[in-house]
Each structure stands twice: as structure tokens, then as C-alpha cells.
Design an enzyme around this catalytic site. Structure first.
Site, PDB file in Angstrom:
ATOM      1  N   TRP A 135      -7.683   2.484 -10.661  1.00  0.00           N
ATOM      2  CA  TRP A 135      -7.010   2.623  -9.365  1.00  0.00           C
ATOM      3  C   TRP A 135      -7.795   1.906  -8.269  1.00  0.00           C
ATOM      4  CZ3 TRP A 135      -2.324   4.305  -7.847  1.00  0.00           C
ATOM      5  CH2 TRP A 135      -2.122   4.532  -6.489  1.00  0.00           C
ATOM      6  N   TYR A 163      -4.941  16.808   0.175  1.00  0.00           N
ATOM      7  CA  TYR A 163      -5.274  15.408   0.445  1.00  0.00           C
ATOM      8  C   TYR A 163      -4.046  14.684   0.986  1.00  0.00           C
ATOM      9  CZ  TYR A 163      -7.260  10.739  -0.684  1.00  0.00           C
ATOM     10  OH  TYR A 163      -7.743   9.462  -0.646  1.00  0.00           O
ATOM     11  N   TYR A 169       0.839  -1.199   0.000  1.00  0.00           N
ATOM     12  CA  TYR A 169       0.000   0.000   0.000  1.00  0.00           C
ATOM     13  C   TYR A 169       0.880   1.258   0.000  1.00  0.00           C
ATOM     14  CZ  TYR A 169      -3.574   3.377   1.133  1.00  0.00           C
ATOM     15  OH  TYR A 169      -4.393   4.467   1.089  1.00  0.00           O
ATOM     16  N   HIS A 202       1.506   4.197  -3.048  1.00  0.00           N
ATOM     17  CA  HIS A 202       1.241   5.613  -2.815  1.00  0.00           C
ATOM     18  C   HIS A 202       2.495   6.486  -2.867  1.00  0.00           C
ATOM     19  CE1 HIS A 202      -2.744   4.203  -1.803  1.00  0.00           C
ATOM     20  NE2 HIS A 202      -3.130   5.454  -2.036  1.00  0.00           N
TER      21      HIS A 202
END
Length: 120
Positions: free
Chosen positions: A76, A41, A18, A22
Site C-alpha cells: 500500500w 481513523y 487518491y 480510498h
């Protein structure tokens, strides 16, 4: 601008993957997020897999709908969905939104309109 905070649970055995994904988000995904109103964000990952997200947006529903209409978001979400615990929806729809209970600037602004703030 609305401030939105949310949580999801990343599978412990997928946390490294993960984070790696990112570290290099696809440029077209980054642009789509920006263009559809996902601003400031950030994602934070705790060592037990708790993911906390924060964003600012004029309208969360519109931002989510805007992303849902993009091809890059479909790709995504399909790739990321398998990294989460007990998630029946795509991650961008299945997160648990938290209720904001304090914001310093809002309270300072409210307080200074009635009483000047001074150092004690």
C-alpha cells in the site's frame, strides 16, 4: 487512548486518484489497520491537496510498527507514496503530526470535578 492528527500534501494532479483509491481500500489493509491499533481513523482532503488524518490509538509507535511488519502495508505504501508532494519516507512515516491544543471532553471532565457546569 491517544488522539493523533496529522497532515500530508497530496499532489494536486493526483487528488482524484487518491480519493478513488480510498473509496475502496483493500480489505486486508483495512483489517491490518484495525488489528494494529488504528481506530476511528479518518482522512480529510482539502481542494488544494492538504490531507488531514485523524486516528485514535493506545500507542502510535506500536501501531506504526505493527503496520510496518505487514506485507499489505508495504504494498500500500509503495503505491500511495507517489501521490504525495516532497515525501522522502513512506506516507505512514512521513506525516507531520499536529499538537492537540483543545479537547472538549477533557476540559469538561476537568471542569466538572471542580465546578458544576450549568447552562447560562
Amino acid at each position: 487512548m491517544h488522539r493523533v492528527c496529522f497532515t500530508l500534501q497530496v499532489k494536486r494532479d493526483r487528488m482524484e486518484e487518491y480519493a478513488e483509491r480510498h473509496a475502496a481500500v483493500w480489505p486486508d489493509m483495512l483489517q491490518a489497520l484495525h488489528d494494529t491499533g488504528w481506530h476511528n481513523y479518518s482522512l480529510f482532503l482539502r481542494d488544494d491537496g492538504l490531507l488531514v488524518g485523524y486516528l485514535e490509538t493506545p500507542d502510535l509507535a506500536a501501531a506504526q510498527a505493527g503496520m510496518a511488519a505487514t506485507e499489505v502495508n508495504a504494498r500500500w505504501q509503495a503505491e500511495m507514496g507517489e501521490l504525495f508532494e516532497e515525501l522522502d519516507l513512506p506516507p505512514d512515516q512521513g506525516f507531520l503530526r499536529l499538537t492537540e491544543v483543545f479537547h472538549l471532553e477533557d476540559q469538561l471532565a476537568a471542569h466538572t470535578t471542580t465546578t458544576p457546569v450549568t447552562d447560562q
